[in-house]
Design an enzyme around this catalytic site. Structure first.
Site, PDB file in Angstrom:
ATOM      1  N   ASP A 264     -40.544 -32.797  60.158  1.00  0.00           N
ATOM      2  CA  ASP A 264     -41.874 -33.054  60.677  1.00  0.00           C
ATOM      3  C   ASP A 264     -42.014 -34.575  60.716  1.00  0.00           C
ATOM      4  OD1 ASP A 264     -44.401 -32.958  61.672  1.00  0.00           O
ATOM      5  OD2 ASP A 264     -45.175 -31.519  60.222  1.00  0.00           O
TER       6      ASP A 264
HETATM    7  C1  BGC Z   1     -47.236 -32.236  63.003  1.00  0.00           C
HETATM    8  C2  BGC Z   1     -46.220 -31.472  63.825  1.00  0.00           C
HETATM    9  C3  BGC Z   1     -46.040 -32.151  65.151  1.00  0.00           C
HETATM   10  C4  BGC Z   1     -45.611 -33.581  64.908  1.00  0.00           C
HETATM   11  C5  BGC Z   1     -45.373 -34.385  66.161  1.00  0.00           C
HETATM   12  C6  BGC Z   1     -46.922 -33.700  62.917  1.00  0.00           C
HETATM   13  O1  BGC Z   1     -47.984 -34.398  62.382  1.00  0.00           O
HETATM   14  O2  BGC Z   1     -47.321 -31.677  61.719  1.00  0.00           O
HETATM   15  O3  BGC Z   1     -46.633 -30.145  63.992  1.00  0.00           O
HETATM   16  O4  BGC Z   1     -45.131 -31.455  65.934  1.00  0.00           O
HETATM   17  O5  BGC Z   1     -46.611 -34.250  64.173  1.00  0.00           O
HETATM   18  O6  BGC Z   1     -46.552 -34.666  66.812  1.00  0.00           O
END
Ligand code: BGC
Length: 736
Positions: A264
Site C-alpha cells: 500500500d
Molecule cells: C490506499 C490504497 C490506494 C493507494 C494509492 C492508499 O492510501 O490505502 O487503497 O490504492 O493509496 O492511491
C-alpha cells in the site's frame, strides 16, 4: 548450374537473416512465460532489477528501457479509473482526457448478490484501465465489514466471507480479461481506518481463516488474481506489507500465489523486512517527490538505493531481488507484453449502462409499509425532494477511490428527468453538511448554504406539508469522518441533525420515503415513523437515474444487504466485546468468528435490518425444501431443492439464500453460515425450483490446533430463506 548456385546462395542469405532476426526468448511469445522471465532476468543488471521493484513516480515503476520492457502503471480503483496525478505529487495533472465512468461502490455491487454483474463490473472497469494504459487496477477491496464505523467499508464487499468470495472472483476475472491485473486489497485485517498505519491486530487463527481470509483466498485461487496489495496495519507485530506469516506462509506457501505483492502507498517500513518478508514492489513511501532536492526521492525508498547497496556489497544475495523481479516480469508478460490483449474503451455509453444496471440491482428496499413505493404518478401531483444528498456530488472524496467522473447524475436531476411534466417536483435543502468536496484538484460544485438548522428544518417541513409525496435523500457522504479513507466515523448516528429533520418531516407528511446514501449502516431512531426506507449506496455516474427508476417502479428492487444494520453500536461484536479501535496500539478481535449476523445469531440480538434483507415490489412464496438424502458420506454431495413462486403482480428478482448450521461440534461455531445463494427472475405467477448442491467443504471449520479444515460427523441443519433471519424452510441431514 549457375542458376542453382544463385538459388543456393539466396537460400543461405535468407537463413542467415532469419537467424540474425531471431527473437530473444523473452520477446518470443511462443515460449512459456517462465522461460521468458528467466531470459529477461539473465539480461538485466542489478541496477535495472532494483529500479523495477520500487516506484519511480506516484503511480508507476520503471521498466527496462534498454530491453524494451515497459513501465508498470497503477491506478485506483476500485470504482473507476483515477484522474492522472502529477509525477511526484498528489495534485491533479490537469489532463482533459481522463474523465472516467464512475461505477457504483463495491458495497452496492455486493448488494446485487449477482456474480454476473460482478463480471460485468470487472470487465467494464478493466476496459477503462486498459484504455488509459494502466496495467494494474488497485482494487477490488475485500476487507470484511467488522464495524459500521470503518471509513472504508464502502470500498469493500460486506460482512460475509462467502458472499464476498462469490462476488470478488468474477470481478477479478473480468478485469484481467483485458490484460490488466486486478490488485486485491488490503491484505489483510485492515478493518478500520483509525490508527491504520500502526495498529497490531490480534485475531485467532479460526477467525483469520474462516472470516478474514476467504475472500482473498478465492480471489487468488479461483480468480487467479495477478496482484495483491499489502495492508498498512500490523499482524503478529509485523507490518502486513512485510509480513512473513501473511505473505510468505499463507499467500505464497498455502495458496501458491504467483502474482506480484504491491505495498500500500507508504506501507513499507524498513529495508531488512521488505527484502525477506514477501513484498515485491514498494510504492508511496515518500510522496514529496523531488522535494528533497539533491536526488530523486524515489531512489531513497527502502527497496531502492539502500537495497542496491546491500546487494552490491553482497550482504544480500542477488537471488533476493531476482525473486521479486520474477514476479514483476510475470505481471509484465501477462499485461503490457501480452500482444493479444484487447485495447479497452473509456467512459462509453455501454459502461454507463453497466453502471446503471449494477446500481439498480444493488439498491435495497429496506421498508415499504402500505406499499408507499413505487411512487404512482397517477395519484401523486406534487413531489417534495428534501436533503443535501439529493444534490451532492458523491464521486469526489472518500480518499484514493475519489474520481473525476465524466458525468454524475444527482438524485434530484434523476428524479426530475424521470418525472418530467407529469408532476411538480420541488426541492428543499433540509440540512447542510459539507458545501464542497475537493480531491486531487477535482472540485465539486459549491452548494454553500448559511442558514441555521432551525431555518432549514422549518423550510423543509413547510415544503413537505404542501406536497403529496416526500422523498428525503440524506445519509453520509465522502468527507473525512464519514465514508472516507484515513478515519472512521465517530458514531452510528446520521450527521448534521438529520434525525431531527426526518422526524419533523414524518410529522407533517405520512407519505415519506427516506433514502439513505452511504456505504455503512446508520442508526434509525425514526424507523417506526417512516413508512418507506431505501439504502441507495454511492452509485457513481448513473446515481440519479438508477434511484429514480427504483422510486418510480421502472425497475423492481432486488438488492439485499451485504451487512447487518444494527440498532445500536453495542449490538456489534467488535464494539460489545472487541476492543475497537484498540488499546496502546493493540487490537484484539475478541468477538472472534462472530462478525456481522454471526454475532446477532449467537446472542439473539435483533437487527434493525438483518444481513441478506431486501424487499421487492412483488412477493415471493417459498415452498418446502427437500433434500436428496438424509445422510451424507464424505465424498458425496447433497442436492437441496426449493420451489419459489412470484405470488405478486410484478416481475421481480429474488435472492434465495442457503445457510448451514452444525448442530453439535467440538469447537463453538456460528449458529448458521451462508453457503450458497441464487438470484432468480420470476414473472407473476411463475414458479421455479432452485437446486443447491452442497459438499463436504460447506460443512468444514478451521481447526486451529490441527491447522486444517475439518467436518465433524453429526447433524446439520439447512436454512433457506429470504434473509439471514427470514428463514422460510429448513431440512436437516447427518454427516456420516
Ligand atoms: C490506499 C490504497 C490506494 C493507494 C494509492 C492508499 O492510501 O490505502 O487503497 O490504492 O493509496 O492511491
Amino acid at each position: 548450374m549457375k542458376k542453382i548456385q544463385i538459388i543456393l546462395f539466396l537460400n543461405l542469405f535468407v537463413i542467415s537473416l532469419t537467424a540474425q532476426n531471431k527473437l530473444p526468448v523473452y520477446l518470443d511469445d511462443s515460449k512459456t512465460i517462465e522461460e521468458r522471465i528467466e531470459d529477461a532476468l539473465s539480461r538485466m543488471t542489478l541496477e535495472e532489477k532494483v529500479k523495477m521493484i520500487h516506484a519511480q513516480s506516484q503511480f508507476s515503476s520503471a521498466g527496462v528501457p534498454r530491453l524494451g520492457i515497459p513501465e508498470n502503471w497503477m491506478t485506483d480503483g476500485p470504482h473507476g479509473i483515477r484522474a492522472e496525478v502529477l509525477w511526484d505529487d498528489w495534485g491533479q495533472a490537469g489532463w482533459t482526457n481522463d474523465s472516467c465512468m464512475a461505477f457504483p461502490a463495491l458495497t452496492c455491487l455486493a448488494a446485487t448478490w449477482n456474480p454476473q454483474l460482478a463480471a460485468l463490473y470487472g470487465k467494464s472497469i478493466g476496459e477503462e484501465a486498459r484504455y488509459r494504459n494502466k496495467n494494474v487496477l488497485l482494487g477490488p477491496g475485500v476487507n470484511i465489514y467488522r464495524t459500521p464505523l470503518n471509513g472504508r467499508n464502502f470500498e469493500y464487499m460486506g460482512e460475509d466471507p462467502f458472499l464476498a468470495s462469490r462476488m470478488v472472483v468474477p470481478y477479478v476475472q473480468g478485469v484481467q480479461s483485458n490484460g490488466v491485473a486486478a490488485c486485491v486489497k488490503h491484505f489483510a485485517l485492515n478493518n478500520q481506518e483509525i490508527d491504520r498505519h500502526t495498529v497490531n491486530v490480534n485475531v485467532s487463527d479460526r477467525a483469520l481463516y474462516e472470516i478474514y481470509l476467504p475472500a482473498f483466498k478465492a480471489a487468488v485461487i479461483e480468480g487467479k488474481a495477478w496482484a495483491i496489495m499489502g495492508a498498512y496495519n500490523r499482524y503478529k507485530g509485523q507490518w502486513c506489507c512485510q509480513n512473513e506469516y501473511l505473505l510468505n506462509n499463507i499467500l505464497r506457501g498455502e495458496w501458491n500465489f504467483d502474482g506480484v505483492v504491491i505495498s500500500d502507498w507508504g506501507g513499507v517500513n524498513n529495508t531488512e523486512q521488505a527484502i525477506y518478508q514477501g513484498i515485491d514492489m514498494e510504492f508511496g513511501t515518500w510522496t514529496d517527490g523531488l522535494a528533497s532536492g539533491k536526488r530523486n526521492v524515489f531512489d531513497q525508498y527502502y527497496l531502492a538505493t539502500p537495497f542496491l547497496e546491500l546487494l552490491q556489497s553482497q550482504k544480500v544475495k542477488e537471488e533476493e531481488v531476482n525473486k521479486k523481479v520474477r514476479n514483476i516480469l510475470r505481471l509484465v508478460f501477462r499485461t503490457t507484453m501480452n500482444r493479444h490483449r484487447p485495447f479497452g474503451s473509456f467512459a462509453t455509453p455501454e459502461h454507463g449502462l453497466a453502471a446503471r444496471q449494477i446500481a439498480e440491482e444493488g439498491i435495497v428496499l429496506l421498508q415499504n409499509k402500505n406499499n408507499l413505493l413505487p411512487l404512482d404518478l397517477n395519484t401523486v401531483k406534487k413531489v417534495a425532494v428534501i436533503g443535501e444528498n439529493a444534490v451532492k456530488m458523491m464521486t469526489i472524496g472518500g480518499g484514493s477511490s475519489s474520481l473525476k467522473a465524466k458525468y454524475e447524475i444527482s438524485p434530484l436531476d434523476g428524479i426530475r428527468n424521470r418525472i418530467g411534466s407529469k408532476a411538480e417536483v420541488v426541492y428543499a435543502r433540509g440540512y447542510v453538511g459539507e458545501a464542497t468536496a475537493i480531491q486531487d484538484g477535482v472540485k465539486s460544485s459549491d452548494i454553500t448554504d448559511n442558514r441555521s438548522p432551525e431555518e432549514l428544518i422549518a423550510e423543509a417541513s413547510q415544503v413537505a406539508k404542501e406536497a403529496d409525496y416526500v422523498i428525503f435523500i440524506g445519509g453520509l457522504n465522502k468527507h473525512d469522518g464519514q465514508d472516507s479513507e484515513g478515519n472512521d466515523r465517530a458514531n452510528l448516528e446520521l450527521p448534521y441533525k438529520q434525525d431531527a429533520l426526518i422526524s419533523a418531516l414524518a410529522k407533517v407528511n405520512k407519505n415519506l420515503v427516506v433514502v439513505i446514501i452511504s456505504g455503512n449502516a446508520v442508526a434509525m431512531p425514526w424507523v417506526n415513523d417512516v413508512p418507506a426506507i431505501i439504502e441507495s449506496w454511492y452509485l457513481g455516474s448513473e446515481a440519479g437515474n438508477a434511484l429514480a427508476s427504483i422510486l418510480l417502479g421502472d425497475c423492481n428492487p432486488s438488492g439485499k444487504l451485504p451487512f447487518t444494520f444494527p440498532v445500536k453500536l453495542t449490538d456489534v461484536g467488535a464494539h460489545a466485546v472487541g476492543d475497537y479501535p484498540g488499546k496502546n496500539g493493540e487490537e484484539n478481535y475478541k468477538e472472534d468468528l462472530f462478525a456481522g449476523y454471526r454475532w446477532n445469531d449467537r446472542n439473539k440480538i435483533k437487527a434493525l435490518f438483518p444481513f441478506g434483507h431486501g424487499l421487492s415490489y412483488t412477493q415471493f412464496t417459498y415452498g418446502k425444501a427437500s433434500i436428496s438424502n438424509k445422510f451424507m458420506q464424505e465424498n458425496e454431495t447433497l442436492t437441496i431443492t426449493v420451489p419459489v413462486k412470484n405470488t405478486g403482480k410484478k416481475t421481480g428478482k429474488e435472492i434465495v439464500q442457503l445457510y448451514i448450521g452444525d448442530e453439535k461440534s467440538t469447537l463453538e461455531r456460528p449458529v448458521k453460515e451462508l453457503k450458497s445463494f441464487e438470484k432468480i427472475l420470476l414473472h407473476p405467477e411463475e414458479e421455479k425450483t432452485i437446486e443447491f448442491v452442497i459438499s463436504l467443504n460447506d460443512l468444514k471449520f478451521y481447526d486451529d490446533e490441527k491447522r486444517t479444515w475439518i467436518a465433524e460427523p453429526g447433524k446439520f441443519k439447512v436454512y433457506i430463506g429470504a434473509s439471514s433471519t427470514d428463514i422460510r424452510t429448513m431440512v436437516d441431514f447427518e454427516l456420516k
